[in-house]
Motif scaffolding. Sequence first.
Motif, PDB file in Angstrom:
ATOM      1  N   GLN A 438       0.822  -1.211   0.000  1.00 58.53           N
ATOM      2  CA  GLN A 438       0.000   0.000   0.000  1.00 58.53           C
ATOM      3  C   GLN A 438       0.855   1.260   0.000  1.00 58.53           C
ATOM      4  OE1 GLN A 438      -3.250   0.599  -0.086  1.00 58.53           O
ATOM      5  NE2 GLN A 438      -4.052  -1.482  -0.091  1.00 58.53           N
ATOM      6  N   TYR A 439       1.989   1.207   0.674  1.00 64.02           N
ATOM      7  CA  TYR A 439       2.861   2.379   0.725  1.00 64.02           C
ATOM      8  C   TYR A 439       3.451   2.687  -0.648  1.00 64.02           C
ATOM      9  CZ  TYR A 439       6.867   5.312   2.017  1.00 64.02           C
ATOM     10  OH  TYR A 439       7.773   6.331   2.112  1.00 64.02           O
ATOM     11  N   PHE A 440       3.843   1.669  -1.400  1.00 68.83           N
ATOM     12  CA  PHE A 440       4.535   1.897  -2.664  1.00 68.83           C
ATOM     13  C   PHE A 440       3.573   2.113  -3.841  1.00 68.83           C
ATOM     14  CE2 PHE A 440       6.607   0.232  -6.542  1.00 68.83           C
ATOM     15  CZ  PHE A 440       7.661   1.145  -6.607  1.00 68.83           C
ATOM     16  N   THR A 441       2.310   1.746  -3.681  1.00 65.20           N
ATOM     17  CA  THR A 441       1.383   1.800  -4.810  1.00 65.20           C
ATOM     18  C   THR A 441       1.285   3.180  -5.462  1.00 65.20           C
ATOM     19  OG1 THR A 441       0.078  -0.025  -3.903  1.00 65.20           O
ATOM     20  CG2 THR A 441      -1.010   1.403  -5.487  1.00 65.20           C
ATOM     21  N   PRO A 442       1.225   4.319  -4.743  1.00 66.47           N
ATOM     22  CA  PRO A 442       1.070   5.619  -5.431  1.00 66.47           C
ATOM     23  C   PRO A 442       2.332   6.115  -6.103  1.00 66.47           C
ATOM     24  CG  PRO A 442       0.330   5.703  -3.131  1.00 66.47           C
ATOM     25  CD  PRO A 442       1.134   4.461  -3.289  1.00 66.47           C
ATOM     26  N   TYR A 443       3.486   5.509  -5.836  1.00 67.63           N
ATOM     27  CA  TYR A 443       4.749   6.055  -6.323  1.00 67.63           C
ATOM     28  C   TYR A 443       5.263   5.242  -7.504  1.00 67.63           C
ATOM     29  CZ  TYR A 443       4.644   8.207  -1.680  1.00 67.63           C
ATOM     30  OH  TYR A 443       4.266   8.896  -0.570  1.00 67.63           O
ATOM     31  N   SER A 444       6.095   5.941  -8.304  1.00 70.63           N
ATOM     32  CA  SER A 444       6.844   5.262  -9.354  1.00 70.63           C
ATOM     33  C   SER A 444       8.265   4.962  -8.926  1.00 70.63           C
ATOM     34  CB  SER A 444       6.861   6.113 -10.636  1.00 70.63           C
ATOM     35  OG  SER A 444       7.494   7.373 -10.383  1.00 70.63           O
ATOM     36  N   SER A 445       8.736   5.625  -7.850  1.00 66.92           N
ATOM     37  CA  SER A 445      10.070   5.384  -7.319  1.00 66.92           C
ATOM     38  C   SER A 445      10.069   5.756  -5.842  1.00 66.92           C
ATOM     39  CB  SER A 445      11.119   6.211  -8.073  1.00 66.92           C
ATOM     40  OG  SER A 445      12.405   6.001  -7.521  1.00 66.92           O
TER      41      SER A 445
END
Length: 631
Positions: A438-445
């Motif tokens: 869930q933490y990484f889902t909105p980011y591309s990096s």
Amino acid sequence: MTEAAETPSTSPSFDLETYISRYEPASETRLQRLLFLGHHFHGAFLAASADNHHGSPAHAPSSSAAVHYERLACQAFQMAVDQMKETGNWRRYLEEFGAVLANTATSGTINNNADTGSGNAAAAGGDGRTADPESTTAASPLRSRSDSHHQPQGQSLPQQGIPHHQHPILYHQTYDPAFPAQAKRESQVRLETLEARLATAQSHLTKDSIRTALLALGEFHKRRGELREAWRRVWKSREYVIVGGSSMAGGSGGGPEMIQISLLLIELGVDLRDWAKVHDTIARIEHTSLGTSSSSNNPDNASDSLYRSKLRAAQALTQLSSRNYLEAAKLFASTSIDLTNQFSNVISAEDIATYGALLGLATFHRKQLHEYILDGNFKARLELVPTLRTALMHYSRAEYGPCLKILGEAEKEWILDIHLHHHLGGLMDRIRDRCIVQYFTPYSSASLVTMGKVFGCGVEEMEAMVCRLLSSAGDGNGVNNAVSGEDGAGTSPNDGRSPTLLGEGVRINALDKTLCVENRRSVEKRARRRARVMAAKMGMQFERNAEAMLLRELYSKCFSLKFLILIIIQFVLFLLILCCRHGLPRKWACHPRREPSWRQIQPHRSSSSRCKCRTSYGGPKHGSDRTCSVQ
């Protein structure tokens, strides 16, 4: 890592009396939980004592921890012994103290050795056995509880011939040899009375009286800890339930009697950890009028929400035992809030709140979590577990670091639950993985250093967790729902592979310590190349299969022709062999040609056989030398 660090500890503020007061005082689940807590605290006490034995300043605080764990273990075992003595459960008492019923020869040997201390100790505790409680009158050599308080620091506890690692209660309680003998006599008298009552009811052929006598016997065996026999008695009583003038031996009717029997069977099945029996009992109820019909005349009928909530709670425990966490979470979340302490002989209201919230956090995606837990009727149960309520609020606000920190602190108390401790490690891993996804889902990096600070771990540990997520595919039990938003399924598989938990195209840059998603063009190019490779492999496989099929067909035809030729050759060879052995038949034999003899060339002419040519030609004319051509 020290042994104390490996042993699960408990919160210093853990109140055993408050915890155990949630359950029915004389229930089997209360006794099992007390014994489970006693064994757990005893293990923590031994670990803390071992650290204190090293004598290093780093382990100085372990002395107070050892005293704390010993106090809790002593309290748990004391409450368990009090309940066993109150209910007359002498069999469980002997089992916990390492004593079993010995035969007559063993009892005689023990009585003969009772005069000497060493002989008595060897007989009673050398192999974890003691004599029959009725025949042993000498003082038990089992170590008293007060002996453990006078041991010098840094010295091992005396064993005195007793295998304490198998029977930890010996560290904290004193064996009472008089209780098993007295309880056994009282139980025998009570059992004879109940058996006589059952025989009287059977002689009068009164179904209600027979059912009541069988249920009384079931309750008697349950209080004595004889759960198998109690199950048999209660199951037999189903044959004597009458509703509407007909017997319910098949369990196809309803009524308060059948509800009482079904709940008692479920309770015994849970206490026995025989989940197949629990599932079978619930399935029988759901397929009968107990689970479908309703009657306004009886307020305690099967359509009552309280009764159905009890069934859901028991079924949820069955799903939890089989590690079907998603279904268990739905069942716990669907229990009515009216079910509080009415089912405390199996599960308490705090247990339902803890199980439902923790399983929902590990398996539900955000929409389901709000629907079932945060915004549904289950929200009222979260007041019983404020720790989980706070963790859920942090998770809903995407504050994953505080959420995991609160769960880590509460894990010390959840490990003490008799149903949850086997599954707690896997559930915590699922929750941590879900938070990372869930933490990484909105980011591309994202930086692994920053993620490590958020989740409270180092860069290497964070990289190892991300590598595990990248290498693992969705397991179909709700772990990868955070990526897909679907119930029990991840993103649709492309190129024939299962999607990873972090999604397609996620890579780790080991030099920059970053987690990034490749651009769309690179991902599409790799997908097209992988598709071409897969298509080429499929074409080659199809070509090989087609060639093999044609070869098999051709070989089958050639084989039939070869078989026919082989039969003909064999027949000819058989004839040749036969001719060589016996010769050819006379009509087939080749005879040599003989020249005709002169008699055959010039046969004897008779007077009657004159040449007709003379008659025809009238003899030679004109001086012709012509002769007859017929010789």
